[in-house]
Design a protein around this motif. Structure first.
Motif, PDB file in Angstrom:
ATOM      1  N   THR A   1     -51.871   2.706   9.731  1.00  0.00           N
ATOM      2  CA  THR A   1     -50.978   1.736  10.375  1.00  0.00           C
ATOM      3  C   THR A   1     -51.734   0.478  10.779  1.00  0.00           C
ATOM      4  O   THR A   1     -51.267  -0.649  10.566  1.00  0.00           O
ATOM      5  CB  THR A   1     -50.326   2.380  11.607  1.00  0.00           C
ATOM      6  N   LEU A   2     -52.916   0.637  11.364  1.00  0.00           N
ATOM      7  CA  LEU A   2     -53.717  -0.522  11.749  1.00  0.00           C
ATOM      8  C   LEU A   2     -54.131  -1.337  10.526  1.00  0.00           C
ATOM      9  O   LEU A   2     -54.161  -2.573  10.569  1.00  0.00           O
ATOM     10  CB  LEU A   2     -54.948  -0.065  12.529  1.00  0.00           C
ATOM     11  N   SER A   3     -54.439  -0.670   9.430  1.00  0.00           N
ATOM     12  CA  SER A   3     -54.836  -1.379   8.215  1.00  0.00           C
ATOM     13  C   SER A   3     -53.681  -2.205   7.664  1.00  0.00           C
ATOM     14  O   SER A   3     -53.858  -3.349   7.240  1.00  0.00           O
ATOM     15  CB  SER A   3     -55.321  -0.370   7.173  1.00  0.00           C
TER      16      SER A   3
ATOM     17  N   LEU B   1     -55.660   9.770  10.789  1.00  0.00           N
ATOM     18  CA  LEU B   1     -55.490   9.093   9.502  1.00  0.00           C
ATOM     19  C   LEU B   1     -54.260   8.194   9.506  1.00  0.00           C
ATOM     20  O   LEU B   1     -54.289   7.076   8.972  1.00  0.00           O
ATOM     21  CB  LEU B   1     -55.392  10.136   8.385  1.00  0.00           C
ATOM     22  N   LEU B   2     -53.150   8.661  10.101  1.00  0.00           N
ATOM     23  CA  LEU B   2     -51.938   7.848  10.168  1.00  0.00           C
ATOM     24  C   LEU B   2     -52.161   6.605  11.015  1.00  0.00           C
ATOM     25  O   LEU B   2     -51.710   5.501  10.660  1.00  0.00           O
ATOM     26  CB  LEU B   2     -50.795   8.689  10.741  1.00  0.00           C
TER      27      LEU B   2
ATOM     28  N   VAL C   1     -53.477  18.790  12.908  1.00  0.00           N
ATOM     29  CA  VAL C   1     -52.583  17.771  13.481  1.00  0.00           C
ATOM     30  C   VAL C   1     -53.390  16.578  13.984  1.00  0.00           C
ATOM     31  O   VAL C   1     -53.000  15.413  13.797  1.00  0.00           O
ATOM     32  CB  VAL C   1     -51.743  18.389  14.614  1.00  0.00           C
ATOM     33  N   TYR C   2     -54.516  16.836  14.617  1.00  0.00           N
ATOM     34  CA  TYR C   2     -55.350  15.747  15.129  1.00  0.00           C
ATOM     35  C   TYR C   2     -55.877  14.877  13.991  1.00  0.00           C
ATOM     36  O   TYR C   2     -55.840  13.642  14.071  1.00  0.00           O
ATOM     37  CB  TYR C   2     -56.506  16.338  15.930  1.00  0.00           C
TER      38      TYR C   2
END
Length: 201
Positions: free
Chosen positions: A153-155, A148-149, A142-143
């Protein structure tokens, strides 16, 4: 005369102590809780049984305590040796056991008693360890997915900031004739005669 008798007596004791050799076996015992242990000492020559004793110490270099016979500790003597039997072994029976004959100790036997085994407790602990390992694996997955998510999102936000806006072609498809030629300003009024010099020259 007295000194002569004392000398003879001392020599006799030395000869007896040298002549009597003690062999003890086994040298090490590892047994389960509740079992029985047997220690043996053998002499190189016959000796009266009343001189045979057994002692216990925590370690080889610790103080020795004499063992008294009771229902759990059985002492057997003979003219050529002695034996010690311990029944219903417990953890407090751990130690080193010595036989003693005429002020001489045997080499000693070390006894180690294992702890009682509880199958239910062992199975429960194993299941708990397996559950903790699985839970740790899930939390780690989960971590990693969250990291990665977040990175994705930032990218995407960064790409949207630097994206060039699309150009709206408002007049796309119009022709010059449609505009009636009024889009261009007449510049003839600013034209000068040929050969005229510019005022700034």
């Amino acid at each position: 005369m007295r000194w002569l008798l004392a000398g003879y007596f001392g020599l006799a004791l030395i000869s007896i102590s040298v002549a009597v050799q003690i062999t003890q076996w086994p040298r090490f015992y590892g047994l389960n809780h509740g079992g029985s242990a047997n220690f043996h000492c053998q002499l190189s020559k016959q000796d009266p049984a009343e001189h045979h004793q057994w002692y216990k110490a925590e370690h080889y270099n610790k103080a020795k305590v004499q063992i008294k016979a009771d229902p759990r500790f059985e002492i057997h003597n003979s003219t050529r040796g002695c034996s010690l039997s311990i029944h219903e072994l417990r953890e407090e029976d751990n130690g080193v056991y010595f036989c003693k004959i005429k002020q001489a100790f045997g080499p000693g036997t070390e006894l180690r008693v294992t702890r009682p085994f509880n199958r239910k407790q062992a199975l429960y602990r194993t299941q708990m360890k397996d559950a903790l390992i699985i839970l740790q694996g899930l939390l780690l997955a989960v971590y990693i997915a969250a990291v990665l998510l977040r990175k994705r999102t930032l990218s995407e936000k960064t790409d949207s900031i630097y994206e060039e806006p699309e150009t709206d072609h408002i007049y796309e498809g119009l022709t010059i004739e449609t505009c009636g030629g009024g889009l261009y300003e007449e510049l003839s009024v600013y034209a000068q005669a040929e050969g005229a010099e510019a005022p700034w020259e």
